[in-house]
Design an enzyme around this catalytic site. Structure first.
Site, PDB file in Angstrom:
ATOM      1  N   GLU A  41       0.846  -1.206   0.000  1.00  0.00           N
ATOM      2  CA  GLU A  41       0.000   0.000   0.000  1.00  0.00           C
ATOM      3  C   GLU A  41       0.880   1.254   0.000  1.00  0.00           C
ATOM      4  O   GLU A  41       0.603   2.223  -0.714  1.00  0.00           O
ATOM      5  CB  GLU A  41      -0.890  -0.033   1.249  1.00  0.00           C
ATOM      6  CG  GLU A  41      -1.799   1.152   1.399  1.00  0.00           C
ATOM      7  CD  GLU A  41      -2.222   1.327   2.852  1.00  0.00           C
ATOM      8  OE1 GLU A  41      -2.298   0.318   3.595  1.00  0.00           O
ATOM      9  OE2 GLU A  41      -2.460   2.478   3.244  1.00  0.00           O
ATOM     10  N   ASP A  45       0.670   3.826  -3.047  1.00  0.00           N
ATOM     11  CA  ASP A  45       0.289   5.218  -2.795  1.00  0.00           C
ATOM     12  C   ASP A  45       1.209   6.188  -3.548  1.00  0.00           C
ATOM     13  O   ASP A  45       0.760   7.163  -4.134  1.00  0.00           O
ATOM     14  CB  ASP A  45       0.360   5.475  -1.284  1.00  0.00           C
ATOM     15  CG  ASP A  45       0.140   6.928  -0.939  1.00  0.00           C
ATOM     16  OD1 ASP A  45      -1.013   7.363  -0.953  1.00  0.00           O
ATOM     17  OD2 ASP A  45       1.135   7.632  -0.680  1.00  0.00           O
ATOM     18  N   ASP A 114      -7.266   1.479   0.807  1.00  0.00           N
ATOM     19  CA  ASP A 114      -5.939   0.910   1.060  1.00  0.00           C
ATOM     20  C   ASP A 114      -5.676  -0.291   0.150  1.00  0.00           C
ATOM     21  O   ASP A 114      -4.563  -0.477  -0.349  1.00  0.00           O
ATOM     22  CB  ASP A 114      -5.821   0.456   2.531  1.00  0.00           C
ATOM     23  CG  ASP A 114      -5.834   1.634   3.483  1.00  0.00           C
ATOM     24  OD1 ASP A 114      -5.734   2.786   3.016  1.00  0.00           O
ATOM     25  OD2 ASP A 114      -5.958   1.405   4.704  1.00  0.00           O
ATOM     26  N   GLU A 117      -4.718   0.699  -3.329  1.00  0.00           N
ATOM     27  CA  GLU A 117      -3.306   1.083  -3.429  1.00  0.00           C
ATOM     28  C   GLU A 117      -2.382  -0.130  -3.358  1.00  0.00           C
ATOM     29  O   GLU A 117      -1.363  -0.186  -4.058  1.00  0.00           O
ATOM     30  CB  GLU A 117      -2.954   2.080  -2.321  1.00  0.00           C
ATOM     31  CG  GLU A 117      -3.660   3.425  -2.516  1.00  0.00           C
ATOM     32  CD  GLU A 117      -3.314   4.449  -1.447  1.00  0.00           C
ATOM     33  OE1 GLU A 117      -3.357   5.649  -1.747  1.00  0.00           O
ATOM     34  OE2 GLU A 117      -3.012   4.046  -0.300  1.00  0.00           O
TER      35      GLU A 117
END
Lengths: 223, 223
Positions: A41, A45, A114, A117
């Protein structure tokens, strides 16, 4: 893997273990002593921020960096990512521990965002930047397009600045809620902007903040 | 271009106009009606975050995402970027308007850090991800390495939590400055941590906050 549906994320992994890790929520990782999707994640991101930044840098050549920053923030916010995750039913693919299964984790916006990502991070590791970029634009393209048309002006700040300059005083514009209707999941707020005891604008909106902005906007337009 | 020295950034641009734009401060852009480096800075910022994230993701396989996030924040903070910019004397290359030339803009940390990011954005547009990545690791590699060894523990928070749990009370650990020496640009603060009227730890540091952390650390070690 019991009870987990196959999700169609629109990318075929060469290394299936990457997808499996991307769908492993921390609640299961803690219970079973395996690695969660949190590091993926973190990676995803940063890929997301970069790809969206590059895309809007080229697409919107006349936007200054302040507007680009606002646009990106709107496009990659939790709400946007959760919506994209819901469209591909990503929640059904997440492997939860007992606690989150009971708590309905697969529908939580934060968990969905989340996971979006984490899957993105896994796609990048599996196939590189090009499939990652294509996946982002496929799932967020519309949201990015929409956010380019969004109104990011801060009317409350603008009207306050106006009065401060005009009157050289410290009086502030205040806002008071005058009504609320509609069901709980779709409320509509009514608000009045007040300056020195006088109503200078009225607004409605789906949140108190949005209604205040509309009231400030009306006040600005009436100047 | 009067008075501007050539800077050696360690990358040869095919398109020199990109470098020129990357070195154009907003103060000059405003005076001359040309484009500033701010959009390039926006792009460069996202490239920097991504490249550092990917690098530490692979280099530090045992770090969890919280630690990775802290590490990246430390590596790409204004101070780090300004230091890297100073090493290649980037400030001398920046084209300022009259106002900033007078105000000594070329030595400001914020301007140096922003220019670092703008130049990075320009390198990416000129040569793609590979030279951008190489440039980042060349200039920030040491700082990244250093930040992997940094101590991100929040001792003040830890000692407070300890007493709250032990005493089930609301008494707080307070900190009092007991001394300050050294010149203004390199001060050293001395601080005592106090709990229920008793000194529980002492610390020194280059800032009051750093000294407080050290005092809290000593208090924790003495438990």
């Amino acid at each position: 893997m019991k009870g987990r549906k196959a999700v169609n994320i629109g990318y075929t992994f060469r290394d299936q273990s990457l997808l499996k890790k991307a769908l492993t929520h921390i609640s299961l990782a803690n219970e079973c002593g395996i690695e969660s999707n949190q590091r993926l994640e973190f990676l995803g991101d940063s890929i997301l921020s970069f790809v969206v930044a590059e895309h809007i840098y080229h697409e919107f050549k006349n936007m200054d960096e302040g507007r680009l920053t606002e646009m990106r923030a709107a496009a990659v916010c939790e709400k946007s990512l959760a919506a994209a995750a819901r469209e591909m039913d990503l929640g059904s693919g997440v492997r939860f521990g007992k606690s989150e299964t009971v708590c309905g984790g697969k529908n939580k916006a934060s968990i969905l965002a989340d996971t979006f990502e984490a899957v993105l991070g896994a796609i990048y590791l599996d196939g590189g930047m090009e499939p990652a970029r294509a996946w982002i634009l496929e799932h967020l393209g519309e949201i990015i397009e929409h956010s380019s048309k969004m109104d990011f002006r801060n009317y409350k700040s603008e009207i306050q600045t106006y009065f401060q300059k005009r009157d050289k005083g410290t009086d502030v514009v205040t806002y008071r809620m005058t009504g609320r209707k509609g069901p709980d999941h779709k409320p509509e707020f009514s608000v009045e902007a007040v300056y020195r005891g006088k109503v200078i604008g009225k607004g409605t909106g789906g949140s108190r903040k949005a209604a205040e902005q509309q009231a400030a906007r009306q006040a600005l337009e009436a100047l």
